[in-house]
Design an enzyme around this catalytic site. Structure first.
Site, short mmCIF file in Angstrom:
data_model
loop_
_atom_site.label_atom_id
_atom_site.label_comp_id
_atom_site.label_asym_id
_atom_site.label_seq_id
_atom_site.Cartn_x
_atom_site.Cartn_y
_atom_site.Cartn_z
N HIS A 176 0.82 -1.21 0.00
CA HIS A 176 0.00 0.00 0.00
C HIS A 176 0.85 1.27 0.00
O HIS A 176 0.36 2.34 -0.35
CB HIS A 176 -0.98 0.00 1.19
CG HIS A 176 -0.36 0.31 2.52
ND1 HIS A 176 -0.03 -0.67 3.43
CD2 HIS A 176 -0.02 1.48 3.11
CE1 HIS A 176 0.48 -0.11 4.51
NE2 HIS A 176 0.49 1.20 4.34
N ASP B 61 0.06 -7.57 1.45
CA ASP B 61 0.55 -6.20 1.59
C ASP B 61 2.07 -6.13 1.57
O ASP B 61 2.69 -5.37 2.32
CB ASP B 61 0.00 -5.55 2.87
CG ASP B 61 0.13 -4.03 2.85
OD1 ASP B 61 0.25 -3.46 1.75
OD2 ASP B 61 0.14 -3.41 3.93
N SER C 93 4.83 2.54 7.96
CA SER C 93 4.43 1.41 7.12
C SER C 93 5.58 0.95 6.23
O SER C 93 6.21 1.75 5.55
CB SER C 93 3.23 1.80 6.24
OG SER C 93 2.08 1.98 7.02
N VAL D 297 -13.82 -24.06 -1.63
CA VAL D 297 -14.99 -24.22 -0.76
C VAL D 297 -15.48 -22.86 -0.29
O VAL D 297 -14.75 -21.88 -0.30
CB VAL D 297 -14.67 -25.08 0.49
CG1 VAL D 297 -14.26 -26.48 0.09
CG2 VAL D 297 -13.58 -24.42 1.34
N ILE E 224 -17.06 -21.29 3.17
CA ILE E 224 -17.09 -21.68 4.58
C ILE E 224 -17.86 -20.67 5.41
O ILE E 224 -18.11 -19.54 4.97
CB ILE E 224 -15.66 -21.83 5.14
CG1 ILE E 224 -14.90 -20.51 5.01
CG2 ILE E 224 -14.92 -22.97 4.46
CD1 ILE E 224 -13.51 -20.52 5.64
#
Length: 472
Positions: free
Chosen positions: A112, A142, A215, A272, A274
């Site tokens: 990001h 990320d 970050s 699947v 769930i």
């Protein structure tokens, strides 16, 4: 009466004891000075620029309307041209952190931090500024890998995030609010945290002060080894509130290696849908306590169906590791290399049994980007994987058209709109969705400057959500 001399002696003794305790306590606290001295040269500041449209004809803060009178005094009837000359939009900047993982210029940061950047600049500890190339980014974890054209860079030592323990001291170095090489420290508050829309990352939770600009920076253990990438904070104010989250370095390095070697990331796929196991559901299935992931539906062509898994099975373990909550299952499956076998322990008809599944490749990562079909590209833009509905399924659902959403990529456009696995997309922008090919055509023609309505069929009822595509 106690003499003044004796009182003075007692107070002196008490002060000496207190100072001794303080000294002993201080010796028990970690000292990060050596860590910072050794590691700081490998931490970098990252800034990005992105060209935005020319808005010299309108005042952005007032929605493009006429310039208010108070600003006419300064600018007249026209705002000044943005930097770069007439006809060119201004540049929007973002700041983040990163760290060097190899002497030949590879750098790790958050996806990001560099998302949508037209130019990425890396500022080293010695104040050199270098333009970086984006090797690849994986939005689901990320993680982004950059490369600068220089050799002999100071590198950081990688640790083993699987060995982390709650209560362990850790430290972060980064650029909060643009202040280079700021150091903060704290302890690990929890491990293996699963956050909304981040199903593939077992986050490290800490109380290390992390703020905007941190970050992409490294999280260190006391040995000076990188054990995580600082990625997110939980905040109600926009600043640090005691909860920060880091991507385990083992996860990040696996992604980085795939991006460097293949330009993409492959992750396991089960095929699947769930749902969580509530206390009442656990009781109805004969379980002592709620745990695991209940399979609500399967892709008939997916790995789970091929291995014999059924709707109503509850997945309790993957390769011997417990599935404590349903949201843990995608992470456990995602880390299995496609094509490899995984041993699933499931609860079926009140009994535990083991089923071997050959894990598939997540549909959006099956082929390199340049080799994908246009249909896969369309689904990747939405962040979904869909399956066709046959005539019997349409008749059962009481609909004339539609495609089944079988998987959702966290953080994608579909997830942002609230579309969920198991939904049937009936129409997009008021056009019927007959099949996956029709969906592709509609996505290709979708605007990126506004939201369009999507009609869904969910659990026996029809509803609309607003979908907006990000600019490519």
């Amino acid at each position: 009466m106690m003499s003044l001399t004796r009182q003075f002696s007692l107070w002196t003794l008490l002060l000496a004891v207190l100072l001794s305790w303080q000294s002993a306590f201080a010796r028990d606290l970690p000292d990060f000075t050596e860590l910072v001295e050794q590691a700081a040269p490998g931490v970098v500041n990252i800034s990005t620029t992105r060209v935005v449209p020319d808005r010299s004809q309108a005042f952005e803060g007032f929605g493009g309307q006429e310039i208010p009178d108070i600003f006419r005094h300064f600018f007249g009837d026209r705002l000044p041209a943005p930097p770069g000359g007439p006809g060119r939009g201004g540049e929007r900047q973002s700041l983040g952190s990163g760290f060097v993982i190899s002497e030949d210029g590879y750098i790790l940061t958050n996806a990001h931090v560099v998302e949508g950047a037209d130019e990425i600049l890396v500022r080293l500890n010695d104040r050199r500024e270098l333009e970086a190339e984006l090797i690849g980014a994986d939005t689901q974890t990320d993680v982004a890998l950059l490369k600068v054209d220089v050799t002999g860079l100071p590198t950081l030592n990688m640790g083993d995030s699987d060995q982390l323990q709650v209560g362990e001291w850790v430290a972060a170095i980064g650029s909060p609010f643009g202040f280079d090489h700021s150091v903060t420290a704290g302890i690990i508050s929890a491990i293996n945290r699963t956050l909304p829309r981040d199903a593939y990352v077992p986050f490290i939770q800490t109380d290390v002060a992390i703020n905007p600009g941190n970050s992409g920076g490294p999280l260190f253990n006391l040995d000076g080894e990188v054990v995580g990438i600082n990625s997110q904070i939980f905040t109600r104010s926009g600043g640090f509130m005691g909860l920060s989250f880091a991507i385990p370095i083992n996860v990040a390095m696996d992604v980085a290696n795939q991006l460097r070697d293949d330009g993409r990331v492959r992750r396991g796929w089960l095929g699947v849908m769930i749902q969580p196991v509530s206390r009442d559901l656990a009781e109805s299935f004969g379980m002592d306590s709620p745990s695991g992931a209940l399979i609500a539906d399967l892709d008939p062509e997916g790995p789970a169906a091929q291995a014999g898994l059924q709707a109503g099975d509850i997945v309790l373990e993957v390769d011997g590791e417990e599935v404590e909550r349903s949201r843990n299952l995608p992470r456990l499956i995602g880390r299995v290399d496609p094509g490899n076998d995984a041993e699933l322990t499931v609860m079926r008809d009140g009994e535990r049994q083991d089923i071997t599944v050959t894990i598939g490749d997540w549909p959006d990562s099956e082929e390199p980007a340049q080799a994908r079909s246009s249909e896969s590209d369309a689904q990747a833009r939405l962040g979904i994987a869909v399956a066709e509905l046959d005539e019997a399924e349409r008749e059962r659902l009481g609909i004339d058209s539609g495609v089944l959403v079988r998987d959702i990529a966290p953080g994608g456009a579909a997830a942002e709109a609230g579309i969920m696995p198991g939904d049937v997309i009936v129409s997009l922008d008021h056009h019927a969705v007959e099949d996956a090919e029709q969906l592709r055509k509609l996505v290709d023609s979708m605007p990126t400057d506004r939201a369009v309505p999507v009609r869904l069929y969910r659990e026996g009822r029809s509803l609309f959500v607003a979908l907006r595509l990000a600019r490519s």
